[in-house]
Design an enzyme around this catalytic site. Structure first.
Site, short mmCIF file in Angstrom:
data_model
loop_
_atom_site.label_atom_id
_atom_site.label_comp_id
_atom_site.label_asym_id
_atom_site.label_seq_id
_atom_site.Cartn_x
_atom_site.Cartn_y
_atom_site.Cartn_z
N THR A 115 1.11 -0.94 0.14
CA THR A 115 0.33 0.34 0.26
C THR A 115 1.00 1.40 -0.48
O THR A 115 1.98 1.44 0.30
CB THR A 115 -0.45 -0.16 1.13
OG1 THR A 115 -0.21 0.18 2.25
CG2 THR A 115 -1.58 -1.11 1.69
N ALA A 117 1.25 3.44 2.17
CA ALA A 117 1.60 4.10 3.80
C ALA A 117 2.67 3.01 4.08
O ALA A 117 2.86 3.76 5.15
CB ALA A 117 0.32 3.56 4.53
N CYS A 118 2.93 1.54 3.07
CA CYS A 118 3.83 0.87 3.93
C CYS A 118 4.94 0.47 3.86
O CYS A 118 4.88 1.11 2.27
CB CYS A 118 2.91 -0.20 4.04
SG CYS A 118 1.42 -0.99 4.46
N GLY A 119 6.00 0.68 4.15
CA GLY A 119 7.00 0.23 4.05
C GLY A 119 7.55 -1.06 3.22
O GLY A 119 6.99 -1.59 3.03
#
Length: 279
Positions: A115, A117-119
């Protein structure tokens, strides 16, 4: 290729009164990254959600962070995929990274749980990060001195180049800056980790030395942000938000300067092993 922003009709309500007008949204599209190594069939590294633009920088920064390459000399080229089975839209959402030699380090094919938002980095522990760091060229003995005022001013310098954020309010940014405040590169993306990868990929492809530079990010400073900076050879990491415990530990173990809450003349220094700040 999809534009980095797009127009959309919206209805804005203020005090119970509607107002119809046009707004802009930041683009979010998948990017599949494939690896082509000599003597091996192409393999998929993974998929990440990103804002289209600077895709080759993103791919280069990601394979560096993943440890697939150890440096610029390991790259033979980066190009959009030309598979006949891809649609015109898909063609600009698939990038192939060609290696000049076998991968510096094995990796697992993964979806990257991607996503925006994720690393997306696949490193699982501090020890694995240090293994990557050990294979980097030695940093120069001379390190720049950073005044607290200079560190506190970096988010404002970053903001001046956040064109997509100014239009949409939906983009993160990362930038590299010299100790005199000069801007080296700024990149924006819907994902803050992607913005860092785009920055690191740019300096990798352009052969820009990073040891004397500071990475400034528009959000909090998590472990993976610091990891990407360390693997890219950056000497300092600055953010407008707070760092995490694991990010601070990694800075301690790698001699990286770490500063957070940099805004309005204030900065909090969490790691300064080399004594660079205020020297």
């Amino acid at each position: 290729m999809t534009a980095p922003t797009s127009r959309r009709r919206v209805v804005e309500w203020v005090g119970g009164v509607p107002r119809a007008h046009e707004d802009r949204l930041i683009a979010e599209e998948p990017l599949e990254i494939r690896i082509a190594a000599p003597g091996s069939p192409d393999r998929r590294l993974g998929v990440t959600m990103r804002t289209p633009g600077n895709d080759f920088d993103l791919a280069a920064g990601l394979v560096l962070a993943e440890g697939v390459i150890g440096g610029r000399d390991d790259l033979a080229g980066i190009a959009y995929c030309t598979d006949a089975t891809l649609t015109d839209e898909q063609r600009f959402n698939v990038v192939t990274v060609a290696l000049a030699r076998p991968a510096a380090r094995g990796w697992k094919e993964r979806s990257l749980r991607a996503t925006s938002a994720c690393g997306v980095c696949g490193t699982d522990s501090l020890d694995e990060v240090e293994d990557l760091v050990q294979r980097l060229p030695e940093r120069g003995e001379e390190t720049p001195s950073w005044s607290p005022a200079d560190l506190a001013a970096l988010p404002d310098a970053l903001r001046r180049d956040q064109r997509h954020f100014a239009r949409t309010g939906g983009a993160h940014a990362a930038g590299l800056f010299a100790s005199d405040g000069a801007t080296v590169v700024v990149r924006e993306d819907v994902g803050r980790h992607n913005a860092v990868d785009k920055v690191n990929g740019h300096v990798l492809l352009e052969g820009i030395a990073t040891a004397g530079l500071a990475l400034c990010t528009s959000g909090r400073i998590g472990f993976e942000i610091v990891q990407k900076a360390v693997v890219a050879g950056v000497g300092a990491v600055v953010g407008v938000g707070a760092p995490t415990t694991l990010a601070a530990r990694l800075c301690d173990r790698t001699g990286t300067t770490l500063a957070g809450f940099a805004r309005d003349g204030r900065v909090v220094v969490y790691a300064d092993r080399a004594g660079e700040v205020g020297r």
